[in-house]
Design a protein around this motif. Structure first.
Motif, PDB file in Angstrom:
ATOM      1  N   THR A  20     -27.906  19.525  -4.221  1.00  0.00           N
ATOM      2  CA  THR A  20     -27.746  18.301  -3.426  1.00  0.00           C
ATOM      3  C   THR A  20     -28.084  17.072  -4.270  1.00  0.00           C
ATOM      4  OG1 THR A  20     -30.026  18.467  -2.610  1.00  0.00           O
ATOM      5  CG2 THR A  20     -28.298  19.509  -1.287  1.00  0.00           C
ATOM      6  N   GLY A  21     -27.772  15.901  -3.731  1.00  0.00           N
ATOM      7  CA  GLY A  21     -28.075  14.658  -4.421  1.00  0.00           C
ATOM      8  C   GLY A  21     -27.241  14.431  -5.663  1.00  0.00           C
ATOM      9  N   ARG A  22     -25.988  14.895  -5.640  1.00  0.00           N
ATOM     10  CA  ARG A  22     -25.130  14.778  -6.814  1.00  0.00           C
ATOM     11  C   ARG A  22     -24.034  13.739  -6.632  1.00  0.00           C
ATOM     12  NH1 ARG A  22     -26.659  15.177 -11.048  1.00  0.00           N
ATOM     13  NH2 ARG A  22     -24.711  15.903 -11.987  1.00  0.00           N
ATOM     14  N   GLY A  23     -24.154  12.885  -5.625  1.00  0.00           N
ATOM     15  CA  GLY A  23     -23.233  11.778  -5.495  1.00  0.00           C
ATOM     16  C   GLY A  23     -22.037  12.081  -4.620  1.00  0.00           C
ATOM     17  N   SER A  24     -21.094  11.153  -4.602  1.00  0.00           N
ATOM     18  CA  SER A  24     -19.892  11.291  -3.774  1.00  0.00           C
ATOM     19  C   SER A  24     -18.694  10.721  -4.514  1.00  0.00           C
ATOM     20  CB  SER A  24     -20.086  10.565  -2.432  1.00  0.00           C
ATOM     21  OG  SER A  24     -20.444   9.208  -2.659  1.00  0.00           O
ATOM     22  N   ASN A  25     -17.518  11.253  -4.184  1.00  0.00           N
ATOM     23  CA  ASN A  25     -16.303  10.885  -4.906  1.00  0.00           C
ATOM     24  C   ASN A  25     -15.170  10.557  -3.938  1.00  0.00           C
ATOM     25  OD1 ASN A  25     -17.447  11.440  -7.462  1.00  0.00           O
ATOM     26  ND2 ASN A  25     -16.935  13.603  -7.284  1.00  0.00           N
ATOM     27  N   ILE A  26     -14.184   9.818  -4.451  1.00  0.00           N
ATOM     28  CA  ILE A  26     -12.941   9.637  -3.719  1.00  0.00           C
ATOM     29  C   ILE A  26     -12.101  10.901  -3.881  1.00  0.00           C
ATOM     30  CG2 ILE A  26     -13.048   7.146  -4.025  1.00  0.00           C
ATOM     31  CD1 ILE A  26     -10.914   7.330  -6.168  1.00  0.00           C
ATOM     32  N   SER A  27     -10.947  10.965  -3.266  1.00  0.00           N
ATOM     33  CA  SER A  27     -10.135  12.179  -3.288  1.00  0.00           C
ATOM     34  C   SER A  27      -9.426  12.372  -4.634  1.00  0.00           C
ATOM     35  CB  SER A  27      -9.085  12.129  -2.181  1.00  0.00           C
ATOM     36  OG  SER A  27      -8.055  11.222  -2.513  1.00  0.00           O
ATOM     37  N   ALA A  28      -8.898  13.588  -4.816  1.00  0.00           N
ATOM     38  CA  ALA A  28      -8.148  13.885  -6.040  1.00  0.00           C
ATOM     39  C   ALA A  28      -6.921  12.985  -6.157  1.00  0.00           C
ATOM     40  CB  ALA A  28      -7.738  15.354  -6.043  1.00  0.00           C
ATOM     41  N   GLU A  29      -6.196  12.846  -5.072  1.00  0.00           N
ATOM     42  CA  GLU A  29      -4.970  12.059  -5.136  1.00  0.00           C
ATOM     43  C   GLU A  29      -5.256  10.577  -5.330  1.00  0.00           C
ATOM     44  OE1 GLU A  29      -2.641  13.319  -1.781  1.00  0.00           O
ATOM     45  OE2 GLU A  29      -2.722  15.403  -2.445  1.00  0.00           O
ATOM     46  N   GLU A  30      -6.349  10.077  -4.755  1.00  0.00           N
ATOM     47  CA  GLU A  30      -6.742   8.682  -4.993  1.00  0.00           C
ATOM     48  C   GLU A  30      -7.190   8.485  -6.442  1.00  0.00           C
ATOM     49  OE1 GLU A  30      -8.642   6.908  -0.939  1.00  0.00           O
ATOM     50  OE2 GLU A  30      -9.670   8.644  -1.792  1.00  0.00           O
ATOM     51  N   SER A  31      -7.876   9.467  -6.996  1.00  0.00           N
ATOM     52  CA  SER A  31      -8.329   9.369  -8.385  1.00  0.00           C
ATOM     53  C   SER A  31      -7.143   9.279  -9.337  1.00  0.00           C
ATOM     54  CB  SER A  31      -9.204  10.577  -8.743  1.00  0.00           C
ATOM     55  OG  SER A  31     -10.388  10.601  -7.980  1.00  0.00           O
ATOM     56  N   VAL A  32      -6.146  10.138  -9.116  1.00  0.00           N
ATOM     57  CA  VAL A  32      -4.956  10.121  -9.963  1.00  0.00           C
ATOM     58  C   VAL A  32      -4.209   8.795  -9.800  1.00  0.00           C
ATOM     59  CG1 VAL A  32      -2.713  11.206 -10.341  1.00  0.00           C
ATOM     60  CG2 VAL A  32      -4.732  12.632  -9.957  1.00  0.00           C
ATOM     61  N   LYS A  33      -4.083   8.337  -8.571  1.00  0.00           N
ATOM     62  CA  LYS A  33      -3.363   7.087  -8.314  1.00  0.00           C
ATOM     63  C   LYS A  33      -4.049   5.905  -8.987  1.00  0.00           C
ATOM     64  CE  LYS A  33      -1.436   4.295  -4.505  1.00  0.00           C
ATOM     65  NZ  LYS A  33      -1.951   2.995  -4.972  1.00  0.00           N
ATOM     66  N   TYR A  34      -5.372   5.953  -9.062  1.00  0.00           N
ATOM     67  CA  TYR A  34      -6.119   4.865  -9.706  1.00  0.00           C
ATOM     68  C   TYR A  34      -5.625   4.658 -11.139  1.00  0.00           C
ATOM     69  CZ  TYR A  34     -10.149   2.031 -11.033  1.00  0.00           C
ATOM     70  OH  TYR A  34     -10.953   1.000 -11.469  1.00  0.00           O
ATOM     71  N   TRP A  35      -5.537   5.749 -11.903  1.00  0.00           N
ATOM     72  CA  TRP A  35      -5.128   5.648 -13.300  1.00  0.00           C
ATOM     73  C   TRP A  35      -3.630   5.424 -13.441  1.00  0.00           C
ATOM     74  CZ3 TRP A  35      -8.630   4.886 -16.983  1.00  0.00           C
ATOM     75  CH2 TRP A  35      -9.959   5.145 -16.644  1.00  0.00           C
ATOM     76  N   ARG A  36      -2.856   5.964 -12.523  1.00  0.00           N
ATOM     77  CA  ARG A  36      -1.411   5.727 -12.529  1.00  0.00           C
ATOM     78  C   ARG A  36      -1.109   4.253 -12.279  1.00  0.00           C
ATOM     79  NH1 ARG A  36       0.876   8.210  -7.671  1.00  0.00           N
ATOM     80  NH2 ARG A  36       1.127   6.101  -6.875  1.00  0.00           N
ATOM     81  N   ASP A  37      -1.806   3.658 -11.319  1.00  0.00           N
ATOM     82  CA  ASP A  37      -1.607   2.241 -11.027  1.00  0.00           C
ATOM     83  C   ASP A  37      -2.063   1.370 -12.192  1.00  0.00           C
ATOM     84  OD1 ASP A  37      -0.584   2.901  -8.561  1.00  0.00           O
ATOM     85  OD2 ASP A  37      -2.365   2.283  -7.421  1.00  0.00           O
ATOM     86  N   LEU A  38      -3.176   1.742 -12.827  1.00  0.00           N
ATOM     87  CA  LEU A  38      -3.664   0.975 -13.971  1.00  0.00           C
ATOM     88  C   LEU A  38      -2.625   0.955 -15.083  1.00  0.00           C
ATOM     89  CD1 LEU A  38      -6.139  -0.586 -15.085  1.00  0.00           C
ATOM     90  CD2 LEU A  38      -6.937   1.588 -16.054  1.00  0.00           C
ATOM     91  N   ALA A  39      -1.927   2.080 -15.249  1.00  0.00           N
ATOM     92  CA  ALA A  39      -0.887   2.184 -16.283  1.00  0.00           C
ATOM     93  C   ALA A  39       0.447   1.604 -15.840  1.00  0.00           C
ATOM     94  CB  ALA A  39      -0.698   3.647 -16.683  1.00  0.00           C
ATOM     95  N   GLN A  40       0.533   1.183 -14.573  1.00  0.00           N
ATOM     96  CA  GLN A  40       1.764   0.618 -14.013  1.00  0.00           C
ATOM     97  C   GLN A  40       2.943   1.584 -14.173  1.00  0.00           C
ATOM     98  OE1 GLN A  40       1.924  -3.258 -16.033  1.00  0.00           O
ATOM     99  NE2 GLN A  40       0.939  -4.195 -14.261  1.00  0.00           N
ATOM    100  N   LEU A  41       2.682   2.852 -13.877  1.00  0.00           N
ATOM    101  CA  LEU A  41       3.717   3.869 -13.946  1.00  0.00           C
ATOM    102  C   LEU A  41       4.456   3.950 -12.618  1.00  0.00           C
ATOM    103  CD1 LEU A  41       1.681   6.590 -15.854  1.00  0.00           C
ATOM    104  CD2 LEU A  41       3.584   5.239 -16.764  1.00  0.00           C
ATOM    105  N   PRO A  42       5.716   4.355 -12.641  1.00  0.00           N
ATOM    106  CA  PRO A  42       6.484   4.454 -11.390  1.00  0.00           C
ATOM    107  C   PRO A  42       5.882   5.495 -10.458  1.00  0.00           C
ATOM    108  CG  PRO A  42       7.685   5.447 -13.220  1.00  0.00           C
ATOM    109  CD  PRO A  42       6.521   4.730 -13.821  1.00  0.00           C
ATOM    110  N   PRO A  43       6.066   5.331  -9.150  1.00  0.00           N
ATOM    111  CA  PRO A  43       5.401   6.215  -8.184  1.00  0.00           C
ATOM    112  C   PRO A  43       5.947   7.633  -8.131  1.00  0.00           C
ATOM    113  CG  PRO A  43       6.812   4.644  -7.059  1.00  0.00           C
ATOM    114  CD  PRO A  43       6.776   4.221  -8.490  1.00  0.00           C
ATOM    115  N   ALA A  44       7.180   7.846  -8.581  1.00  0.00           N
ATOM    116  CA  ALA A  44       7.796   9.178  -8.471  1.00  0.00           C
ATOM    117  C   ALA A  44       7.522   9.992  -9.732  1.00  0.00           C
ATOM    118  CB  ALA A  44       9.299   9.051  -8.247  1.00  0.00           C
ATOM    119  N   PRO A  45       6.830  11.149  -9.618  1.00  0.00           N
ATOM    120  CA  PRO A  45       6.540  11.967 -10.795  1.00  0.00           C
ATOM    121  C   PRO A  45       7.638  13.000 -11.063  1.00  0.00           C
ATOM    122  CG  PRO A  45       5.413  12.886  -8.909  1.00  0.00           C
ATOM    123  CD  PRO A  45       6.176  11.682  -8.399  1.00  0.00           C
ATOM    124  N   ALA A  46       7.615  13.542 -12.260  1.00  0.00           N
ATOM    125  CA  ALA A  46       8.351  14.773 -12.548  1.00  0.00           C
ATOM    126  C   ALA A  46       7.468  15.932 -12.092  1.00  0.00           C
ATOM    127  CB  ALA A  46       8.652  14.881 -14.034  1.00  0.00           C
TER     128      ALA A  46
END
Length: 312
Positions: free
Chosen positions: A206-232
């Motif tokens: 316990t006491g190890r913190g909290s995180n956002i979701s996997a898909e939100e985490s990926v979107k964070y870096w995708r948006d930072l890179a300004q990559l298109p929303p549709a993946p291969a």
């Protein structure tokens, strides 16, 4: 100051155990060198273990067969330098990393960004590492440290990879401003770091913190890179009909030499990297969740890394 104190053999690779003096005291790490390195400067991969892990565990010298040990085969095959450092001990007396979770009080308070930067400097100065081909990969708490290093050491890193860890809800670090090639792998049934986000840990941790979701985490870096929303999208071929897990690969960005974001979604898998050759014992999997065996995560990561260079 660096002092080598042990030399181990791992297949054809030579592993040297070393100590680096840092402001917080001595820090230890393992350096794996290929038996027959190619001419010229060598790519460098730094592997960060999870909370309660170690460098020995990472490179196959622990009590379990960690999937990260597959990096020794990659090092020999591809002519890489691989460094596996030890995290510092936190208030729970377990090794870990000072990642960006503001609500993980048991994390150590050491300057782990400075430690990683010093490892890069040392590898470049003494082991012929290529400063344009420095890669960082981390598991769990080590993955959290990768997120921090991507923010604070971004200009020195060609690409990074995170497995079984997500971006923090309560962040003590500044927001990243530089896009990096980023590979994220996460299990939909991770029992330690939930795929949907929330509290990290289980009944004994316990006491190890909290995180956002996997898909939100990926979107964070995708948006930072300004990559298109549709993946291969690629379904990884399944090896064992009895294995209820599967892998789906999502890639944003079509240039393997450019900024890409990859998400390896591990369907029905838990808090463990995929591996066919390095399998965790059933007792551990009862805590961590199922392990996929359709590929070697080290191979997947190196395929993502190998064509990428530090941006000018």
């Amino acid at each position: 100051m660096i002092a080598a104190f042990t030399v181990l053999q791992a297949g054809a690779a030579t592993i040297v155990a070393e100590t680096m003096q840092r402001p917080e005291g001595p820090r230890t790490y393992l350096l794996a060198q290929p038996a027959s390195p190619a001419a010229g400067k060598l790519p460098l991969v730094i592997l960060l273990h999870g909370h309660m892990g170690s460098a020995n565990l990472t490179l196959g010298k622990g009590r379990i067969d960690d999937p990260a040990a597959a990096w020794l085969d990659v090092a020999d095959r591809e002519g890489l330098l691989v460094i596996a450092p030890d995290g510092a001990r936190g208030s729970d007396n377990q090794r870990g990393w000072n990642d960006c979770r503001a609500d993980a009080p048991s994390n150590p308070k050491t300057d782990d960004v400075g430690f990683i930067a010093a490892l890069i400097d040392q590898a470049v100065a003494q082991h012929n590492a290529d400063p344009s081909r420095v890669y960082l990969s981390g598991m769990s708490n080590g993955g959290g440290m990768v997120y921090r290093a991507a923010t604070e050491l971004g200009p020195r890193l060609a690409a990074v990879a995170v497995s079984n860890m997500l971006m923090p809800v309560k962040n003590l670090c500044a927001a990243p401003k530089r896009a990096l090639p980023m590979l994220v792998a996460h299990g939909t049934e991770d029992k330690i770091v939930p795929y949907a986000g929330g509290e990290v840990g289980h009944s004994l941790l316990t006491g190890r913190g909290s995180n956002i979701s996997a898909e939100e985490s990926v979107k964070y870096w995708r948006d930072l890179a300004q990559l298109p929303p549709a993946p291969a999208v690629t379904q990884v071929p399944h090896r064992d009909a009895g294995d209820k897990t599967s892998l789906v690969r999502y890639v944003w960005g079509d240039d393997p030499k450019g900024v890409q974001v990859e998400f390896l979604k591990m369907e029905h898998a838990g808090h463990v990297q995929p591996s066919a050759a390095h399998r965790l014992p059933p007792l551990m999997l009862s805590i961590l969740g199922k392990q996929n065996g359709d590929l070697e995560y080290a191979d997947e990561t190196w395929t993502f890394f190998k064509d990428k260079r530090v941006a000018p």
